[in-house]
Structures are given as structure tokens and as C-alpha cells.
Design a protein around this motif. Structure first.
Motif, PDB file in Angstrom:
ATOM      1  N   LEU A  59      33.257 -18.715   2.312  1.00 16.82           N
ATOM      2  CA  LEU A  59      33.793 -17.672   2.902  1.00 16.82           C
ATOM      3  C   LEU A  59      33.887 -18.074   4.328  1.00 16.82           C
ATOM      4  O   LEU A  59      32.994 -18.563   5.075  1.00 16.82           O
ATOM      5  N   SER A  60      34.779 -17.140   5.182  1.00 17.16           N
ATOM      6  CA  SER A  60      35.035 -17.276   6.511  1.00 17.16           C
ATOM      7  C   SER A  60      33.776 -16.519   7.259  1.00 17.16           C
ATOM      8  O   SER A  60      33.200 -15.530   6.331  1.00 17.16           O
ATOM      9  N   PRO A  61      33.433 -16.553   8.235  1.00 15.62           N
ATOM     10  CA  PRO A  61      32.056 -15.778   8.900  1.00 15.62           C
ATOM     11  C   PRO A  61      32.488 -14.222   8.750  1.00 15.62           C
ATOM     12  O   PRO A  61      31.438 -13.347   8.569  1.00 15.62           O
ATOM     13  N   GLU A  62      33.779 -13.826   8.910  1.00 14.73           N
ATOM     14  CA  GLU A  62      34.156 -12.286   8.614  1.00 14.73           C
ATOM     15  C   GLU A  62      34.003 -11.968   7.388  1.00 14.73           C
ATOM     16  O   GLU A  62      33.164 -10.981   7.057  1.00 14.73           O
ATOM     17  N   GLU A  63      34.540 -12.917   6.173  1.00 20.30           N
ATOM     18  CA  GLU A  63      34.309 -12.407   4.917  1.00 20.30           C
ATOM     19  C   GLU A  63      32.914 -12.240   4.585  1.00 20.30           C
ATOM     20  O   GLU A  63      32.368 -11.245   3.744  1.00 20.30           O
ATOM     21  N   SER A  64      32.039 -13.225   4.884  1.00 16.66           N
ATOM     22  CA  SER A  64      30.525 -13.200   4.830  1.00 16.66           C
ATOM     23  C   SER A  64      29.846 -12.184   5.085  1.00 16.66           C
ATOM     24  O   SER A  64      29.031 -11.653   4.325  1.00 16.66           O
ATOM     25  N   ARG A  65      30.122 -11.820   6.394  1.00 15.32           N
ATOM     26  CA  ARG A  65      29.641 -10.384   7.171  1.00 15.32           C
ATOM     27  C   ARG A  65      29.990  -9.233   6.321  1.00 15.32           C
ATOM     28  O   ARG A  65      29.156  -8.433   5.915  1.00 15.32           O
ATOM     29  N   GLY A  69      27.298  -7.313   4.298  1.00 13.16           N
ATOM     30  CA  GLY A  69      26.935  -5.814   4.484  1.00 13.16           C
ATOM     31  C   GLY A  69      26.962  -5.038   3.178  1.00 13.16           C
ATOM     32  O   GLY A  69      26.214  -4.005   3.172  1.00 13.16           O
ATOM     33  N   LYS A  70      27.864  -5.208   2.203  1.00 14.85           N
ATOM     34  CA  LYS A  70      27.714  -4.526   0.829  1.00 14.85           C
ATOM     35  C   LYS A  70      26.484  -4.806   0.226  1.00 14.85           C
ATOM     36  O   LYS A  70      26.078  -4.026  -0.573  1.00 14.85           O
ATOM     37  N   ILE A  71      26.049  -6.114   0.207  1.00 16.88           N
ATOM     38  CA  ILE A  71      24.540  -6.263  -0.405  1.00 16.88           C
ATOM     39  C   ILE A  71      23.418  -5.706   0.455  1.00 16.88           C
ATOM     40  O   ILE A  71      22.553  -5.015  -0.452  1.00 16.88           O
ATOM     41  N   VAL A  72      23.387  -5.300   1.746  1.00 20.52           N
ATOM     42  CA  VAL A  72      22.486  -4.884   2.438  1.00 20.52           C
ATOM     43  C   VAL A  72      22.645  -3.364   1.918  1.00 20.52           C
ATOM     44  O   VAL A  72      21.471  -2.800   1.721  1.00 20.52           O
ATOM     45  N   ASP A  73      23.830  -2.677   1.757  1.00 19.84           N
ATOM     46  CA  ASP A  73      23.778  -1.325   1.125  1.00 19.84           C
ATOM     47  C   ASP A  73      23.234  -1.435  -0.030  1.00 19.84           C
ATOM     48  O   ASP A  73      22.471  -0.492  -0.445  1.00 19.84           O
ATOM     49  N   ARG A  74      23.110  -2.406  -1.105  1.00 22.39           N
ATOM     50  CA  ARG A  74      22.477  -2.365  -2.374  1.00 22.39           C
ATOM     51  C   ARG A  74      21.097  -2.487  -2.415  1.00 22.39           C
ATOM     52  O   ARG A  74      20.320  -1.893  -3.037  1.00 22.39           O
ATOM     53  N   ILE A  75      20.636  -3.148  -1.386  1.00 17.79           N
ATOM     54  CA  ILE A  75      19.156  -3.420  -0.950  1.00 17.79           C
ATOM     55  C   ILE A  75      18.628  -2.133  -0.681  1.00 17.79           C
ATOM     56  O   ILE A  75      17.334  -1.793  -0.889  1.00 17.79           O
ATOM     57  N   ASP A  76      19.299  -1.349   0.331  1.00 11.86           N
ATOM     58  CA  ASP A  76      18.539  -0.184   0.952  1.00 11.86           C
ATOM     59  C   ASP A  76      18.422   0.878  -0.326  1.00 11.86           C
ATOM     60  O   ASP A  76      19.610   1.640  -0.354  1.00 11.86           O
ATOM     61  N   ASP A  77      17.667   0.865  -1.080  1.00 19.64           N
ATOM     62  CA  ASP A  77      17.313   1.797  -2.222  1.00 19.64           C
ATOM     63  C   ASP A  77      17.495   3.310  -1.932  1.00 19.64           C
ATOM     64  O   ASP A  77      17.915   4.107  -2.457  1.00 19.64           O
ATOM     65  N   ASP A  78      16.728   3.758  -0.642  1.00 18.21           N
ATOM     66  CA  ASP A  78      16.683   4.990  -0.490  1.00 18.21           C
ATOM     67  C   ASP A  78      17.780   5.425   0.608  1.00 18.21           C
ATOM     68  O   ASP A  78      17.708   6.528   0.995  1.00 18.21           O
ATOM     69  N   LYS A  79      18.517   4.485   0.821  1.00 21.17           N
ATOM     70  CA  LYS A  79      19.906   4.856   1.375  1.00 21.17           C
ATOM     71  C   LYS A  79      19.571   5.597   3.017  1.00 21.17           C
ATOM     72  O   LYS A  79      20.387   6.460   3.245  1.00 21.17           O
ATOM     73  N   ASP A  80      18.564   5.016   3.822  1.00 21.07           N
ATOM     74  CA  ASP A  80      18.240   5.565   4.779  1.00 21.07           C
ATOM     75  C   ASP A  80      18.734   5.052   6.059  1.00 21.07           C
ATOM     76  O   ASP A  80      18.616   5.023   7.210  1.00 21.07           O
ATOM     77  N   GLY A  81      19.596   3.695   5.893  1.00 24.06           N
ATOM     78  CA  GLY A  81      19.943   2.854   6.589  1.00 24.06           C
ATOM     79  C   GLY A  81      19.524   1.595   7.143  1.00 24.06           C
ATOM     80  O   GLY A  81      19.794   0.869   8.213  1.00 24.06           O
ATOM     81  N   TYR A  82      17.996   1.620   6.643  1.00 28.55           N
ATOM     82  CA  TYR A  82      17.328   0.584   6.996  1.00 28.55           C
ATOM     83  C   TYR A  82      16.545  -0.218   5.855  1.00 28.55           C
ATOM     84  O   TYR A  82      16.555   0.488   4.650  1.00 28.55           O
ATOM     85  N   ILE A  83      16.219  -1.179   6.043  1.00 31.49           N
ATOM     86  CA  ILE A  83      15.563  -2.277   4.810  1.00 31.49           C
ATOM     87  C   ILE A  83      14.299  -2.444   4.937  1.00 31.49           C
ATOM     88  O   ILE A  83      13.992  -2.913   6.110  1.00 31.49           O
ATOM     89  N   THR A  84      13.500  -1.967   4.084  1.00 32.11           N
ATOM     90  CA  THR A  84      11.998  -2.135   4.249  1.00 32.11           C
ATOM     91  C   THR A  84      11.637  -3.428   3.682  1.00 32.11           C
ATOM     92  O   THR A  84      12.320  -4.026   3.052  1.00 32.11           O
TER      93      THR A  84
END
Length: 133
Positions: A59-65, A69-84
Motif C-alpha cells: 500500500l501507499s502511505p496514504e492507503e496504509s494510514r 485508521g479503520k483497524i484502530v476503530d475496531r480495536i477501540d472496543d468501548d468507542k471512546d476514541g482512545y485505545i487502552t
């Protein structure tokens, strides 16, 4: 006999995939140490899984980012905008478990020589030590 090989395969897969991630100063005496490698490939594989990490290499850097970002949203289970730390640990365990199951399926396919969905002791010996026998 076929079921006796399954625990062996699971142990082999877990042993092959278990990569310690503790730093030297936190390690127990006698523990195997994680060696940081140059680059980011190890971290990509731990975070994304081996296959997904390979796809990110294309992927290009833009596609990778964007995809990260989509994966980070999936990791954030409580959807508070932060990953613990716990959310990140849960994610990495999930990725590693998926990789273990995929690896066991591949090994099973390689060892089940007659394709009867069972691994007999003879098949295991042949697949493991065939060229020695």
C-alpha cells in the motif's frame, strides 16, 4: 491415533508462534528475550497478522494510514476514541489466535496425506521424518 497428533500439532504451532515481547529490564531470569529487529515488520505481523501485514507492504502511505485508521476503530472496543493497553492486548491476542488456527489448518492439510480428515501416526511420521525414514 489421529487425535493424539492434534495436541502435538497445537503445541508445535503455539511454540513456533509464541514470541516474547518483554523488554530486558522486565524479563524473568532465564526467560527468552524478544529481539527488536530493524524496521517494522515484526510489529506489523504482531499487530495485523502475517497475511495482513504482507498486504500492507503493497500500500501507499496514504492507503496504509486509512486502513490502519479503520483497524484502530475496531480495536477501540468501548468507542471512546482512545485505545487502552487492555484493548491493544485483546486485539493482538485475537490476531495471534487467528494465525495459530490458520497455521494448524495448513499443517493439518500437509500431514493428512490421504485426505481423510484424520492424521494417523504413520502419516505424522512420514510428514515429519519422511526423508529420514
Amino acid at each position: 491415533r489421529a487425535l493424539r497428533a492434534l495436541p502435538v500439532l497445537l503445541l508445535l504451532a503455539a511454540g513456533a508462534l509464541g514470541k516474547p515481547t518483554v523488554r530486558q529490564e522486565r524479563a524473568r531470569p532465564g526467560a527468552v528475550q524478544h529481539e527488536d529487529r530493524p524496521g517494522f515488520q515484526y510489529d506489523h505481523e504482531a499487530f495485523l497478522g502475517k497475511e495482513e501485514a504482507r498486504s500492507f507492504d503493497q500500500l501507499s502511505p496514504e492507503e496504509s494510514r486509512e486502513r490502519l485508521g479503520k483497524i484502530v476503530d475496531r480495536i477501540d472496543d468501548d468507542k471512546d476514541g482512545y485505545i487502552t493497553t487492555e484493548e491493544l492486548k485483546t486485539w493482538i491476542k485475537r490476531v495471534q489466535k487467528r494465525y495459530i488456527y490458520e497455521n494448524v489448518a495448513k499443517v493439518w492439510k500437509d500431514y493428512d496425506l490421504n485426505k481423510d480428515d484424520k492424521i494417523a501416526w504413520e502419516e505424522y511420521k512420514q510428514a515429519t521424518y519422511g526423508y529420514y525414514l
